[in-house]
Design a protein around this motif. Structure first.
Motif, mmCIF file in Angstrom:
data_model
loop_
_atom_site.group_PDB
_atom_site.id
_atom_site.type_symbol
_atom_site.label_atom_id
_atom_site.label_comp_id
_atom_site.label_asym_id
_atom_site.label_seq_id
_atom_site.Cartn_x
_atom_site.Cartn_y
_atom_site.Cartn_z
ATOM 1 N N ALA A 112 0.829 -1.213 0.000
ATOM 2 C CA ALA A 112 0.000 0.000 0.000
ATOM 3 C C ALA A 112 0.859 1.258 0.000
ATOM 4 N N GLY A 113 2.179 1.090 -0.183
ATOM 5 C CA GLY A 113 3.072 2.234 -0.229
ATOM 6 C C GLY A 113 3.491 2.750 1.131
ATOM 7 N N GLU A 114 3.271 1.972 2.170
ATOM 8 C CA GLU A 114 3.548 2.420 3.527
ATOM 9 C C GLU A 114 4.970 2.074 3.972
ATOM 10 N N ALA A 115 5.469 2.867 4.907
ATOM 11 C CA ALA A 115 6.748 2.628 5.572
ATOM 12 C C ALA A 115 6.572 3.025 7.030
ATOM 13 N N THR A 116 7.498 2.611 7.879
ATOM 14 C CA THR A 116 7.408 2.973 9.294
ATOM 15 C C THR A 116 8.653 3.737 9.725
ATOM 16 N N LEU A 117 8.459 4.555 10.740
ATOM 17 C CA LEU A 117 9.552 5.316 11.339
ATOM 18 C C LEU A 117 9.209 5.493 12.816
ATOM 19 N N VAL A 118 10.192 5.273 13.685
ATOM 20 C CA VAL A 118 9.991 5.443 15.123
ATOM 21 C C VAL A 118 10.461 6.839 15.509
ATOM 22 N N ILE A 119 9.526 7.623 16.023
ATOM 23 C CA ILE A 119 9.797 9.000 16.426
ATOM 24 C C ILE A 119 9.420 9.142 17.891
ATOM 25 N N ASP A 120 10.380 9.590 18.690
ATOM 26 C CA ASP A 120 10.179 9.728 20.140
ATOM 27 C C ASP A 120 9.617 8.454 20.748
ATOM 28 N N VAL B 261 20.187 9.065 8.992
ATOM 29 C CA VAL B 261 20.339 8.015 7.976
ATOM 30 C C VAL B 261 19.032 7.249 7.813
ATOM 31 N N MET B 262 18.400 6.889 8.926
ATOM 32 C CA MET B 262 17.124 6.169 8.838
ATOM 33 C C MET B 262 16.047 7.053 8.243
ATOM 34 N N ALA B 263 16.026 8.327 8.609
ATOM 35 C CA ALA B 263 15.036 9.246 8.046
ATOM 36 C C ALA B 263 15.191 9.325 6.529
ATOM 37 N N ALA B 264 16.429 9.423 6.056
ATOM 38 C CA ALA B 264 16.674 9.478 4.607
ATOM 39 C C ALA B 264 16.274 8.171 3.938
ATOM 40 N N ARG B 265 16.560 7.057 4.581
ATOM 41 C CA ARG B 265 16.193 5.739 4.031
ATOM 42 C C ARG B 265 14.670 5.619 3.905
ATOM 43 N N VAL B 266 13.943 6.038 4.942
ATOM 44 C CA VAL B 266 12.480 5.968 4.907
ATOM 45 C C VAL B 266 11.925 6.916 3.846
ATOM 46 N N ALA B 267 12.507 8.107 3.738
ATOM 47 C CA ALA B 267 12.074 9.068 2.714
ATOM 48 C C ALA B 267 12.239 8.467 1.316
ATOM 49 N N ALA B 268 13.388 7.851 1.058
ATOM 50 C CA ALA B 268 13.637 7.225 -0.248
ATOM 51 C C ALA B 268 12.677 6.064 -0.486
ATOM 52 N N THR B 269 12.402 5.301 0.556
ATOM 53 C CA THR B 269 11.455 4.184 0.450
ATOM 54 C C THR B 269 10.061 4.687 0.100
ATOM 55 N N LEU B 270 9.646 5.767 0.753
ATOM 56 C CA LEU B 270 8.326 6.336 0.455
ATOM 57 C C LEU B 270 8.220 6.742 -1.012
ATOM 58 N N LEU B 271 9.254 7.415 -1.508
ATOM 59 C CA LEU B 271 9.250 7.831 -2.917
ATOM 60 C C LEU B 271 9.167 6.622 -3.842
ATOM 61 N N ALA B 272 9.979 5.635 -3.561
ATOM 62 C CA ALA B 272 9.987 4.433 -4.395
ATOM 63 C C ALA B 272 8.630 3.745 -4.386
ATOM 64 N N ARG B 273 8.036 3.628 -3.226
ATOM 65 C CA ARG B 273 6.737 2.945 -3.124
ATOM 66 C C ARG B 273 5.601 3.751 -3.710
ATOM 67 N N ALA B 274 5.735 5.070 -3.720
ATOM 68 C CA ALA B 274 4.668 5.914 -4.279
ATOM 69 C C ALA B 274 4.665 5.892 -5.797
ATOM 70 N N PHE B 275 5.830 5.665 -6.409
ATOM 71 C CA PHE B 275 5.925 5.813 -7.853
ATOM 72 C C PHE B 275 6.315 4.551 -8.603
ATOM 73 N N THR B 276 6.257 3.401 -7.949
ATOM 74 C CA THR B 276 6.490 2.140 -8.636
ATOM 75 C C THR B 276 5.377 1.158 -8.280
ATOM 76 N N LEU B 277 5.078 0.302 -9.204
ATOM 77 C CA LEU B 277 4.090 -0.742 -8.950
ATOM 78 C C LEU B 277 4.765 -1.919 -8.298
ATOM 79 N N PRO B 278 4.102 -2.541 -7.307
ATOM 80 C CA PRO B 278 4.693 -3.724 -6.697
ATOM 81 C C PRO B 278 4.788 -4.845 -7.728
ATOM 82 N N GLU B 279 5.836 -5.627 -7.595
ATOM 83 C CA GLU B 279 5.994 -6.768 -8.495
ATOM 84 C C GLU B 279 5.071 -7.877 -8.050
ATOM 85 N N GLY B 280 4.520 -8.570 -9.004
ATOM 86 C CA GLY B 280 3.622 -9.680 -8.703
ATOM 87 C C GLY B 280 4.388 -10.930 -8.302
ATOM 88 N N PRO B 281 3.658 -11.911 -7.779
ATOM 89 C CA PRO B 281 4.309 -13.151 -7.353
ATOM 90 C C PRO B 281 4.858 -13.951 -8.506
#
Length: 106
Positions: A6-14, A86-106
């Motif tokens: 669904a294009g989601e990622a997680t990040l732990v804040i505080d 570093v984690m914030a940048a990784r999550v940001a990049a993941t969000l972009l990738a998931r927003a603009f690419t279709l998931p690969e099928g099985p």
């Protein structure tokens, strides 16, 4: 737990786990906050590893809003992000990738 299909990622804040997602509304808000260029330019900056901390913060805020968060960018200035910038940048990049690419099928 985040759903990558669904294009989601997680990040732990505080110490609290947040689900982030770039919804259409969050993307529109993100584009309005970019200091230069379009979303395509932002994607290209991440692909070239030439993004700024401002880009990372804007993506994290947009993703948090897409996940239902009602805060502001200023709220994150003193927040403790698990994994730091570093984690914030990784999550940001993941969000972009998931927003603009279709998931690969099985």
């Amino acid at each position: 737990m985040a759903n990558p299909w669904a294009g989601e990622a997680t990040l732990v804040i505080d110490g609290k786990r947040h689900v982030l997602k770039l919804t259409l509304g969050a993307l529109a808000e993100l584009e309005a906050t970019l200091s230069s260029g379009s979303l395509v330019d932002l994607v290209e900056r991440f692909e070239r590893a030439e993004f700024s901390t401002r880009d990372v913060l804007a993506l994290i805020v947009a993703g948090l809003r897409g996940g239902g968060w009602n805060g502001r960018a200023d709220d994150l200035f003193t927040a403790e992000i698990e994994g730091g910038p570093v984690m914030a940048a990784r999550v940001a990049a993941t969000l972009l990738a998931r927003a603009f690419t279709l998931p690969e099928g099985p």
